[in-house]
Motif scaffolding. Structure first.
Motif, PDB file in Angstrom:
ATOM      1  N   SER A  15       1.911 -46.291   6.904  1.00  0.00           N
ATOM      2  CA  SER A  15       1.345 -46.421   5.539  1.00  0.00           C
ATOM      3  C   SER A  15       1.383 -48.049   5.312  1.00  0.00           C
ATOM      4  O   SER A  15       0.220 -48.746   4.909  1.00  0.00           O
ATOM      5  CB  SER A  15       2.300 -45.939   4.622  1.00  0.00           C
ATOM      6  OG  SER A  15       2.203 -44.476   4.513  1.00  0.00           O
ATOM      7  N   ALA A  16       2.297 -48.697   5.970  1.00  0.00           N
ATOM      8  CA  ALA A  16       2.383 -50.011   5.817  1.00  0.00           C
ATOM      9  C   ALA A  16       1.294 -50.957   6.600  1.00  0.00           C
ATOM     10  O   ALA A  16       0.409 -51.866   6.359  1.00  0.00           O
ATOM     11  CB  ALA A  16       3.811 -50.751   6.113  1.00  0.00           C
ATOM     12  N   LEU A  17       1.070 -50.318   7.884  1.00  0.00           N
ATOM     13  CA  LEU A  17       0.263 -51.002   8.811  1.00  0.00           C
ATOM     14  C   LEU A  17      -1.117 -50.662   8.323  1.00  0.00           C
ATOM     15  O   LEU A  17      -2.204 -51.415   8.866  1.00  0.00           O
ATOM     16  CB  LEU A  17       0.470 -50.557  10.323  1.00  0.00           C
ATOM     17  CG  LEU A  17       1.859 -50.913  10.950  1.00  0.00           C
ATOM     18  CD1 LEU A  17       1.982 -50.209  11.975  1.00  0.00           C
ATOM     19  CD2 LEU A  17       1.735 -52.397  11.001  1.00  0.00           C
ATOM     20  N   PHE A  18      -1.604 -49.673   7.665  1.00  0.00           N
ATOM     21  CA  PHE A  18      -3.001 -49.234   7.491  1.00  0.00           C
ATOM     22  C   PHE A  18      -3.096 -48.934   6.078  1.00  0.00           C
ATOM     23  O   PHE A  18      -3.953 -48.246   5.480  1.00  0.00           O
ATOM     24  CB  PHE A  18      -3.293 -47.750   8.000  1.00  0.00           C
ATOM     25  CG  PHE A  18      -3.379 -47.925   9.585  1.00  0.00           C
ATOM     26  CD1 PHE A  18      -4.453 -48.450  10.177  1.00  0.00           C
ATOM     27  CD2 PHE A  18      -2.270 -47.729  10.503  1.00  0.00           C
ATOM     28  CE1 PHE A  18      -4.407 -48.639  11.678  1.00  0.00           C
ATOM     29  CE2 PHE A  18      -2.313 -47.649  11.781  1.00  0.00           C
ATOM     30  CZ  PHE A  18      -3.309 -47.914  12.353  1.00  0.00           C
ATOM     31  N   SER A  19      -2.434 -49.898   5.237  1.00  0.00           N
ATOM     32  CA  SER A  19      -2.746 -50.163   3.633  1.00  0.00           C
ATOM     33  C   SER A  19      -4.207 -50.361   3.519  1.00  0.00           C
ATOM     34  O   SER A  19      -4.880 -51.020   4.478  1.00  0.00           O
ATOM     35  CB  SER A  19      -1.938 -51.020   2.868  1.00  0.00           C
ATOM     36  OG  SER A  19      -2.265 -52.576   3.375  1.00  0.00           O
ATOM     37  N   PRO A  20      -4.788 -49.971   2.475  1.00  0.00           N
ATOM     38  CA  PRO A  20      -6.302 -50.378   2.048  1.00  0.00           C
ATOM     39  C   PRO A  20      -6.696 -52.003   2.470  1.00  0.00           C
ATOM     40  O   PRO A  20      -7.722 -52.060   3.130  1.00  0.00           O
ATOM     41  CB  PRO A  20      -6.498 -49.866   1.063  1.00  0.00           C
ATOM     42  CG  PRO A  20      -5.676 -48.779   0.635  1.00  0.00           C
ATOM     43  CD  PRO A  20      -4.148 -49.409   1.214  1.00  0.00           C
ATOM     44  N   PRO A  21      -5.939 -52.606   2.099  1.00  0.00           N
ATOM     45  CA  PRO A  21      -6.288 -54.145   2.312  1.00  0.00           C
ATOM     46  C   PRO A  21      -6.157 -54.713   3.726  1.00  0.00           C
ATOM     47  O   PRO A  21      -7.326 -55.307   4.051  1.00  0.00           O
ATOM     48  CB  PRO A  21      -5.618 -55.051   1.298  1.00  0.00           C
ATOM     49  CG  PRO A  21      -4.879 -54.102   0.406  1.00  0.00           C
ATOM     50  CD  PRO A  21      -4.951 -52.811   1.058  1.00  0.00           C
ATOM     51  N   LEU A  22      -5.374 -54.058   4.364  1.00  0.00           N
ATOM     52  CA  LEU A  22      -5.253 -54.450   5.830  1.00  0.00           C
ATOM     53  C   LEU A  22      -6.117 -53.605   6.722  1.00  0.00           C
ATOM     54  O   LEU A  22      -6.793 -54.145   7.788  1.00  0.00           O
ATOM     55  CB  LEU A  22      -3.882 -54.175   6.326  1.00  0.00           C
ATOM     56  CG  LEU A  22      -2.673 -54.873   5.893  1.00  0.00           C
ATOM     57  CD1 LEU A  22      -1.532 -54.359   6.541  1.00  0.00           C
ATOM     58  CD2 LEU A  22      -3.017 -56.294   5.889  1.00  0.00           C
ATOM     59  N   ALA A  23      -6.650 -52.568   6.175  1.00  0.00           N
ATOM     60  CA  ALA A  23      -7.628 -51.793   6.856  1.00  0.00           C
ATOM     61  C   ALA A  23      -8.927 -52.415   6.818  1.00  0.00           C
ATOM     62  O   ALA A  23      -9.755 -52.549   7.712  1.00  0.00           O
ATOM     63  CB  ALA A  23      -7.673 -50.318   6.362  1.00  0.00           C
TER      64      ALA A  23
END
Length: 199
Positions: A15-23
């Motif tokens: 969840s942390a690695l692929f949060s919307p802003p990071l995605a």
């Protein structure tokens, strides 16, 4: 460590690695890496994307967390998601305008524009239903990949499926909320980019 706690630890990491802003930032990097343009132009476009699609939304939510106005970066309480979603859309709109001014390639501009539309639709849906923003945030880039490389984009499907699994394991969303977020994310980005290319 029990199996359940191990699953939750993995789900929190995903969840942390692929949060919307990071995605959104990751997809921007991938898009720009495929553009045959001078390095100075690509760096400028990348800075615009990372600032307005990633940094500003993250910093704004961080400010809300620090001031006690929301309960965390993922904003579990549906009623408190509206303003951050609108702020994120406004930030992406500013980025889209700057990309147009900077003569960025259409695919890159269209991608940021799709996040404006996606944020607004998510904000509208949020008034009634807490759809999964993580789901929307990872299936949107999958739609962009489909435009770039065709059906072979499905090779990346395990990533958004893992994110969807993680949100349910953590109890953040029900299956319908995750499916709705994933569907909206994919359809909005696919349609906006297709219409932008045809315009």
């Amino acid at each position: 460590m029990t199996l359940f706690s191990a699953q939750r630890a993995v789900a929190r990491t995903i969840s942390a690695l692929f949060s919307p802003p990071l995605a959104a930032g990751g997809m921007s990097i991938l898009l720009i890496s495929r553009i045959p343009a001078p390095l100075v132009h690509r760096v400028g476009w990348l800075c615009i994307c990372l600032v307005f699609a990633t940094c500003v939304p993250v910093l704004y939510v961080g400010f809300l967390v620090a001031s006690g106005k929301v309960d965390g970066y993922y904003i579990a309480v549906r009623s408190r998601r509206l303003i951050p979603l609108l702020a994120s859309s406004a930030s992406c709109l500013a980025g889209f305008i700057l990309l147009r001014v900077a003569d960025a390639p259409p695919a890159l501009s269209a991608f940021l524009l799709s996040y404006v539309v996606l944020g607004l639709l998510a904000a509208a849906a949020n008034t009634r239903w807490k759809i999964s923003l993580h789901g929307a945030g990872v299936f949107g880039p999958l739609a962009m990949l489909h435009h770039l490389i065709g059906p072979s984009a499905l090779f990346w499907l395990p990533v958004p499926l893992a994110v969807s699994w993680a949100r349910m394991v953590l109890g953040a969303h029900s299956l319908p909320e995750v499916v709705a977020g994933c569907g909206i994310g994919f359809l909005v980005v696919w349609v906006v980019v297709a219409l932008y290319a045809a315009a």
